[in-house]
Design an enzyme around this catalytic site. Structure first.
Site, PDB file in Angstrom:
ATOM      1  N   GLU A   1     -10.051  -7.571 145.695  1.00  0.00           N
ATOM      2  CA  GLU A   1      -8.618  -7.668 145.376  1.00  0.00           C
ATOM      3  C   GLU A   1      -8.192  -9.105 145.092  1.00  0.00           C
ATOM      4  O   GLU A   1      -7.001  -9.410 145.150  1.00  0.00           O
ATOM      5  CB  GLU A   1      -7.753  -7.081 146.510  1.00  0.00           C
ATOM      6  CG  GLU A   1      -8.198  -5.725 147.026  1.00  0.00           C
ATOM      7  CD  GLU A   1      -8.137  -4.620 145.970  1.00  0.00           C
ATOM      8  OE1 GLU A   1      -7.698  -4.885 144.843  1.00  0.00           O
ATOM      9  OE2 GLU A   1      -8.529  -3.481 146.297  1.00  0.00           O
TER      10      GLU A   1
ATOM     11  N   ASP B   1     -10.975  -4.777 136.147  1.00  0.00           N
ATOM     12  CA  ASP B   1     -11.801  -3.765 136.779  1.00  0.00           C
ATOM     13  C   ASP B   1     -12.607  -3.061 135.694  1.00  0.00           C
ATOM     14  O   ASP B   1     -12.034  -2.586 134.694  1.00  0.00           O
ATOM     15  CB  ASP B   1     -10.931  -2.738 137.497  1.00  0.00           C
ATOM     16  CG  ASP B   1     -10.397  -3.244 138.825  1.00  0.00           C
ATOM     17  OD1 ASP B   1     -10.919  -4.254 139.321  1.00  0.00           O
ATOM     18  OD2 ASP B   1      -9.462  -2.624 139.366  1.00  0.00           O
TER      19      ASP B   1
ATOM     20  N   TRP C   1      -4.380 -10.167 143.857  1.00  0.00           N
ATOM     21  CA  TRP C   1      -3.861  -9.729 142.567  1.00  0.00           C
ATOM     22  C   TRP C   1      -3.119  -8.397 142.699  1.00  0.00           C
ATOM     23  O   TRP C   1      -2.862  -7.714 141.738  1.00  0.00           O
ATOM     24  CB  TRP C   1      -4.931  -9.683 141.498  1.00  0.00           C
ATOM     25  CG  TRP C   1      -6.004  -8.623 141.587  1.00  0.00           C
ATOM     26  CD1 TRP C   1      -6.248  -7.727 142.562  1.00  0.00           C
ATOM     27  CD2 TRP C   1      -6.989  -8.382 140.564  1.00  0.00           C
ATOM     28  NE1 TRP C   1      -7.317  -6.942 142.247  1.00  0.00           N
ATOM     29  CE2 TRP C   1      -7.794  -7.323 141.023  1.00  0.00           C
ATOM     30  CE3 TRP C   1      -7.260  -8.958 139.325  1.00  0.00           C
ATOM     31  CZ2 TRP C   1      -8.870  -6.818 140.276  1.00  0.00           C
ATOM     32  CZ3 TRP C   1      -8.328  -8.451 138.594  1.00  0.00           C
ATOM     33  CH2 TRP C   1      -9.118  -7.399 139.067  1.00  0.00           C
TER      34      TRP C   1
ATOM     35  N   ASP D   1      -9.644   0.159 149.473  1.00  0.00           N
ATOM     36  CA  ASP D   1      -9.182   1.273 148.649  1.00  0.00           C
ATOM     37  C   ASP D   1      -8.279   2.231 149.408  1.00  0.00           C
ATOM     38  O   ASP D   1      -7.383   2.845 148.823  1.00  0.00           O
ATOM     39  CB  ASP D   1     -10.374   2.035 148.088  1.00  0.00           C
ATOM     40  CG  ASP D   1     -11.249   1.152 147.232  1.00  0.00           C
ATOM     41  OD1 ASP D   1     -10.982   1.045 146.027  1.00  0.00           O
ATOM     42  OD2 ASP D   1     -12.194   0.543 147.767  1.00  0.00           O
TER      43      ASP D   1
END
Length: 468
Positions: A188, A311, A364, A414
């Protein structure tokens, strides 16, 4: 050395962060193993074709694969289960939706659904042709690694917990891919200055960070040198948002609509509501690649290093045409003379400047703080993760392998992300609670007769818990 504001060549680094939480053996649809199978079919296999097609087979793209994803790509039975998904389940689900469309009088949509099935069948063929071994297939292209199971490192409770994640991830990378230049994707992009000494001790030399709200626009184009040693490489939000912004390329009318779904969650429509037309989308891909390269060249007119971090699963899995766009960008950049370099190599040509001693904790996420992972909606998850970590660290050498693996699985970023974003919240909470219960059972068993968490973390760095 080039620097923003001075004449000199600029460079683009495209950094693809490839990650999937540990879903192997934990449910099927919509979050579970089918999430992994979809990414295999629509993102990983098509991306491999693009990377392999680079001159000399060496793409300029900087690729990281999280250890937890590689664990699953090596899991027993993956080839058979993926083949059954791509050839059998997807054939039946597409045919069900096609029949529904025909019954509604929409023959055009039915035809598109049957055409789209071909992508899964081709993916199954490509997977079989690679012997079902994507770890070996990716090996020539992977240069960066990550923490073992993608935790938000600034939220971990102890140095020992951070070391366990870092050292397990790095050991896994070396075992699978050989050499490592010290590049590590911070999950992240979550960074706190207190992490820097631990990163340096683990052999980390460079990480990407999100400092958009901290640094000026031109300051995003140069790496930072920390007092503890690791270089902080700002990601370039001005370039990233050409792709990832609310009005970025994937929102173009011709592209496949990733939100409007059929009964079986297929996507036969374009963003403008028309039935999807591959030829029309291909024209848009070429236009957007040309636009992207032109804008990056303008951005780098004064020199510097622009890091476009994405990603990997955005390309193909979420943005259907994303892998084609990447291929077109690489081709257009070569034609237009835009240098694209792997980040490790680019960093040798860009002198870092000293990082501020008072950098804030950043990610982020939205906003660019820890809120996505520790805000009120997910505070219970954050505290449960920290409590579990303290229990394992307190047990030290007495904590068996299963306890460590349950902790690592529980620490994945997640789960909180899915809750904060209202994506399959019950599944995410069940995973946290299930791993917490498994951890307690493992600690109560005292390490005797414990099974592993299937294929997770075969390269445990147990000594990380014993260091002072």
């Amino acid at each position: 050395m080039s620097a923003p504001g001075a004449a000199g060549p600029g460079e683009l680094a495209i950094v693809l962060h490839t990650h999937m939480p540990y879903v192997e053996g934990f449910g099927l649809w919509p979050f579970g193993e089918e999430w992994l199978w979809e990414a295999l079919a629509t993102s990983y296999l098509p991306l491999l074709d693009v990377l392999d097609a680079a001159p000399g087979g060496r793409s300029p793209v900087t690729l990281s694969i999280t250890p937890v994803l590689a664990d699953q790509l090596e899991a027993p039975g993956i080839a058979e289960r993926f083949d059954a998904f791509a050839r059998d389940l997807r054939r039946r689900s597409h045919e069900l939706d096609a029949a529904t469309a025909e019954a509604a009088g929409d023959a055009v949509a039915a035809n598109e659904l049957r055409r789209a099935l071909g992508a899964y069948e081709r993916a199954a063929d490509r997977f079989a042709a690679r012997g079902g071994d994507l770890v070996s297939a990716f090996a020539p292209h992977v240069s960066w690694t990550s923490a073992a199971t993608h935790p938000v490192l600034p939220l971990l409770a102890t140095d020992a917990g951070v070391r366990l994640q870092l050292e397990t991830g790095i050991a896994a990378h070396r075992a699978r891919f050989g050499g490592w230049g010290g590049g590590l994707w911070l999950p992240e992009c979550a960074h706190a200055p207190w992490l820097d000494p631990l990163l340096e001790q683990a052999g980390v030399h460079a990480v990407c960070v999100e400092l958009t709200d901290v640094l000026g626009a031109d300051e995003q184009l140069r790496p930072l040198r920390t007092a503890a040693g690791p270089r902080l490489v700002p990601i370039d939000r001005a370039v990233i948002d050409l792709v990832w912004g609310a009005d970025g390329y994937p929102a173009a009318p011709a592209y496949r609509d990733s939100h409007r779904l059929t009964g079986c969650h297929h996507k036969p429509w374009s963003n403008d509501g028309a039935v999807y037309d591959p030829g029309r989308a291909a024209e848009q891909v070429r236009a957007d690649a040309v636009d992207f390269v032109g804008r990056v060249r303008e951005r780098l007119a004064g020199g510097g290093l622009s890091v476009c971090a994405l990603d990997t699963e955005l390309l193909g899995h979420w943005w259907h045409e994303g892998v084609d766009w990447l291929a077109a960008v690489l081709e257009e950049a070569l034609r237009a003379g835009l240098p694209i370099a792997r980040l490790d190599e680019a960093l040798t040509r860009h002198e870092p400047v000293a990082a501020s001693a008072d950098l804030p904790v950043t990610t982020w996420g939205t906003p660019r703080t820890l809120w996505t992972w520790d805000g009120p909606r997910v505070a219970g998850i954050a505290w449960a993760q920290r409590r579990a970590e303290l229990e394992v660290v307190a047990a030290g050498a007495a904590a068996g392998d299963r306890a460590l693996r349950e902790l690592l699985a529980m620490q994945s970023s997640d789960w909180a992300f899915m809750v904060s974003r209202e994506l399959a919240e019950p599944y995410a909470r069940e995973r946290v609670e299930g791993h917490a219960a498994g951890l307690r059972a493992a600690l109560d068993a005292g390490g005797v007769g414990e099974a592993g968490v299937r294929s997770l973390a075969p390269h445990l760095a147990r000594t990380a818990l014993l260091e002072p």
